[in-house]
Each structure stands twice: as C-alpha cells, then as structure tokens.
Design a protein around this motif. Sequence first.
Motif, short mmCIF file in Angstrom:
data_model
loop_
_atom_site.label_atom_id
_atom_site.label_comp_id
_atom_site.label_asym_id
_atom_site.label_seq_id
_atom_site.Cartn_x
_atom_site.Cartn_y
_atom_site.Cartn_z
N VAL A 1 0.84 -1.20 0.00
CA VAL A 1 0.00 0.00 0.00
C VAL A 1 0.87 1.25 0.00
O VAL A 1 0.60 2.20 -0.73
CB VAL A 1 -0.94 0.00 1.23
N VAL A 2 1.92 1.25 0.83
CA VAL A 2 2.83 2.40 0.90
C VAL A 2 3.46 2.67 -0.46
O VAL A 2 3.53 3.83 -0.92
CB VAL A 2 3.92 2.17 1.96
N GLU A 3 3.91 1.62 -1.11
CA GLU A 3 4.55 1.79 -2.41
C GLU A 3 3.56 2.30 -3.46
O GLU A 3 3.91 3.10 -4.32
CB GLU A 3 5.17 0.46 -2.86
N LYS A 4 2.31 1.83 -3.37
CA LYS A 4 1.29 2.29 -4.32
C LYS A 4 0.98 3.77 -4.11
O LYS A 4 0.85 4.52 -5.08
CB LYS A 4 0.01 1.45 -4.15
N ILE A 5 0.88 4.18 -2.84
CA ILE A 5 0.64 5.60 -2.53
C ILE A 5 1.81 6.45 -3.01
O ILE A 5 1.63 7.53 -3.59
CB ILE A 5 0.41 5.78 -1.02
N ARG A 6 3.02 5.97 -2.78
CA ARG A 6 4.21 6.69 -3.22
C ARG A 6 4.21 6.85 -4.75
O ARG A 6 4.56 7.90 -5.28
CB ARG A 6 5.47 5.95 -2.75
N GLU A 7 3.81 5.79 -5.43
CA GLU A 7 3.77 5.82 -6.90
C GLU A 7 2.75 6.83 -7.41
O GLU A 7 3.02 7.60 -8.32
CB GLU A 7 3.42 4.41 -7.41
N LYS B 1 -8.39 7.41 6.47
CA LYS B 1 -7.53 7.75 7.61
C LYS B 1 -6.20 7.00 7.51
O LYS B 1 -5.16 7.53 7.89
CB LYS B 1 -8.24 7.40 8.92
N ARG B 2 -6.27 5.77 7.03
CA ARG B 2 -5.03 5.00 6.87
C ARG B 2 -4.13 5.65 5.82
O ARG B 2 -2.92 5.76 5.99
CB ARG B 2 -5.39 3.57 6.46
N VAL B 3 -4.75 6.11 4.72
CA VAL B 3 -3.98 6.78 3.67
C VAL B 3 -3.35 8.05 4.22
O VAL B 3 -2.17 8.35 3.95
CB VAL B 3 -4.88 7.11 2.46
N GLN B 4 -4.10 8.81 5.00
CA GLN B 4 -3.58 10.04 5.57
C GLN B 4 -2.39 9.77 6.50
O GLN B 4 -1.38 10.48 6.45
CB GLN B 4 -4.68 10.76 6.35
N ARG B 5 -2.52 8.73 7.35
CA ARG B 5 -1.42 8.40 8.25
C ARG B 5 -0.16 8.01 7.49
O ARG B 5 0.95 8.43 7.84
CB ARG B 5 -1.85 7.24 9.17
N ILE B 6 -0.33 7.21 6.44
CA ILE B 6 0.83 6.77 5.65
C ILE B 6 1.50 7.96 4.97
O ILE B 6 2.72 8.09 4.97
CB ILE B 6 0.40 5.71 4.62
N MET B 7 0.68 8.85 4.39
CA MET B 7 1.24 10.00 3.68
C MET B 7 1.97 10.94 4.64
O MET B 7 3.02 11.51 4.29
CB MET B 7 0.14 10.74 2.92
N GLN B 8 1.45 11.10 5.84
CA GLN B 8 2.12 11.95 6.83
C GLN B 8 3.42 11.31 7.29
O GLN B 8 4.45 11.99 7.43
CB GLN B 8 1.19 12.19 8.02
N LEU C 1 -8.31 7.40 -5.76
CA LEU C 1 -7.62 6.61 -6.78
C LEU C 1 -7.39 5.17 -6.29
O LEU C 1 -7.54 4.22 -7.07
CB LEU C 1 -6.28 7.26 -7.12
N LEU C 2 -7.04 5.01 -5.03
CA LEU C 2 -6.80 3.68 -4.49
C LEU C 2 -8.08 2.85 -4.45
O LEU C 2 -8.06 1.64 -4.66
CB LEU C 2 -6.22 3.78 -3.07
N ARG C 3 -9.21 3.52 -4.19
CA ARG C 3 -10.48 2.80 -4.10
C ARG C 3 -10.97 2.28 -5.44
O ARG C 3 -11.93 1.51 -5.48
CB ARG C 3 -11.53 3.72 -3.47
N MET C 4 -10.35 2.72 -6.51
CA MET C 4 -10.68 2.13 -7.81
C MET C 4 -10.16 0.71 -7.93
O MET C 4 -10.60 -0.06 -8.79
CB MET C 4 -10.08 3.00 -8.93
N GLU C 5 -9.19 0.35 -7.06
CA GLU C 5 -8.58 -0.98 -7.12
C GLU C 5 -8.83 -1.81 -5.87
O GLU C 5 -8.87 -3.03 -5.93
CB GLU C 5 -7.06 -0.85 -7.32
N ARG C 6 -9.01 -1.15 -4.72
CA ARG C 6 -9.16 -1.88 -3.47
C ARG C 6 -9.97 -1.07 -2.48
O ARG C 6 -10.20 0.13 -2.69
CB ARG C 6 -7.79 -2.19 -2.88
#
Length: 382
Positions: free
Chosen positions: A150-156, A183-190, A173-178
């Motif tokens: 997930v981290v690598e996909k967000i980074r990409e 909140k999880r996306v926000q934590r990872i990006m921070q 964009l992520l929800r188009m695939e999974r």
Amino acid sequence: MATRVSYPVEVKKKAIEMRLDGIPVKEVMDQLNIRNKTQVETWMRWYRSGQWNRLEQPVGKQYSYGKGPEYTSELEKVQAENRFLKQQLDLPKKVRGNAKEVSPKAVVEWVESVRGEVSVTQACAWIGLSRSTYYRWKDAHENPCKDHMVVEKIRELCSQHKFRYGYRKITALLRMERKINHKRVQRIMQREGLQCRVKVKKRKPTGQPAYIAEHLLKRQFEADAPMQKLVTDITYLPFGGKTLYLSSILDLFNGEIVAYSISDKQDTGFVLDTLGQLPALPGTILHSDQGSVYTSQAYQEAVKGKGITMSMSRKGTPADNAPIESFHSTLKSETFYLEGLTCTTTAIVEQTVRNYITYYNSIRIQTKLNNQSPVHFRQLAA
C-alpha cells in the motif's frame, strides 16, 4: 416443538476429547449420535473457559452469569484455579500494559499459544486489549508485505501526479482498485512525507513580537477631552492596480481622524509613520489589536517616547476596537462601493481616501455629536 435431548456427562467429555485429538465435528456427531454441531461447540467453549460444572447441569437450566462456576468438588476447584494461575504466569511481561506499550508480534504469538486453553476474548481481556485490535495485529503479522504494498502504491501515485494530490484524492484513486480507509492513507502520507506540496503557506514576518499590552480600554469608548483616548488599526484597500493599506488613528472624544498613512507595505515603518504625526501626549491611551507591527520593539519604543500608554484588544476580539473598525467600514461603503470604484487606479484610490477623511473630519455631521462634524465639535468644546 422439537424435544430437547439431554446428553450424559460422559458423552460430553468424550466429544471434547475427540475434538482435542483433531477429529472433525461431523465424525464426532456420527460416533456419539449428537444431533446438532452447536452442542459440541458449546461444550468446547465451556472446556476452554474452565466451566466443567456446566457439563453436568440439566437441560434448560440457566447458568448465573457473574457469580462464577459452581464446582462439584474441592479438587476440581483447586485444579481450575491452578490452571488459571499457570496461564497468567505464562503471560510474557512484555505483553502486559496498554495497547500503546505492548508489542503486536508478542501479543499475537502469545494468544495463539494459549488458544487451545482459553478463548481469544478471555486472552485479550487479560492483557487489556480489544479483540478487533488483536485481529488487526494478527492480519498485519500474517501478511507483513500487505502494508508495504500500500505504501509503495501511494508513493507511486503521489510521484505520478507530482504531489498535487492530498490524501482525499489519493484515497479515491486507491479505491478504484481496493477497499481502503482514508484515515489509513492520511497516516501513511504523513509518516512517509508524501503530503500535497501545492500552495504551501508562506508567512512573511511584518515585525518582531516584543510586547503585548493589557486591555486597558475595556470597550469604554467615551472620552472627556480631546486626545485622551485614541484607537488605531490597519485596513486593506484592494481597489487599485495593487493592494494598498490604510493606517489611521481616531480620537474617541469626537471621532476625528487625527493621523493616517497610506502605503503598499504593511510593515512596522508604515505604522511608525502614522504614529509620528502625533505630538507628545503624556497620559494618553492608544488602543490597537495584537498585530505584529504594534507589538514590535520599534513601535513600543516610539509609543513610550511620546509618553503614551499602550492598550491592546484581546486576541480574536475585534469588537474591542469597534470605533476604528466602524470608521474603516464606513469609508469603504460611502466611497468605493457607493461610487462603484472597486476596480480603478492606485492614484485614484489614494486621492479618494484623502478626500473622504477631509470630508469626514470637517463636513460630515454625526448624530452623537449633536449633528456637528468632529472638527466643529472639538472647536466648540475648546
């Protein structure tokens, strides 16, 4: 209505032994002639929680929750207590504590090691952890590369869009695939430093905060003599080719503008120019907000040099400086908005302000001044 079936204690214990040996539920039911598989599951649950006495209770008898098991013998009671103490002693010290202190890996390994003896619910209760947290940790433990993917996909995605997107758009964009929580996306990006880099706020300091005065005026906007109480503020003039600023000082005795400056920079020199138009005024109170230009060291020294006592509004309370706020609003309403001068030249903006202040002081009558202009009212009072 179906007839209830009462199974002997020996059958129940045999079923538990067969299940502990890994024999499937279906085979246990066939061999012992048990009608419903939930019966076997219930007996196993009683076994894991140490409630052996419930195997002997008659059909339909309700067990008193919260009173503890009723043991048929002292030996059975001692055995149950020993079993409980052994499980507590086996609990690693590193697992004890609240959810922020324990090691997820240690928790998962320990709970899995005692699952044959106690239920997950009871094991989690011993260490003060919710079942949902345990299963979340277990999933992360069994799928270590899941979060990494997930981290690598967000980074990409962030790199692909040149960090123009925040966590909401990245989540979309992520929800188009999974399926994923925002909140999880926000934590990872921070955590990974992948936040949106568009329109980063840049603040240019307009003065060095040095001193914040007490609120001496306390909304007492009446004065007994000229130059006894003064109020000052800055307002925007966004009507010309570039934004201008007006700094003005108003006398609360008659509402007269006793000093003002117009500039295209809102800095300390701007308000010092306005203050410099006043003579020495020992004992006079000058009230302002807590803007950095007013709290700067240079402005404070200039105020003290004239013998003036500084007063400041409470933070976030513009009503503490209502008279000057009202003047600035009136100036814009009776000139730029009334005459439609909302898009004109810088020279016209400056001239309009100067003409209006002259009109406001010398010609425009005010009801609170017995229908006289501020200058006329001051002259009569003298």
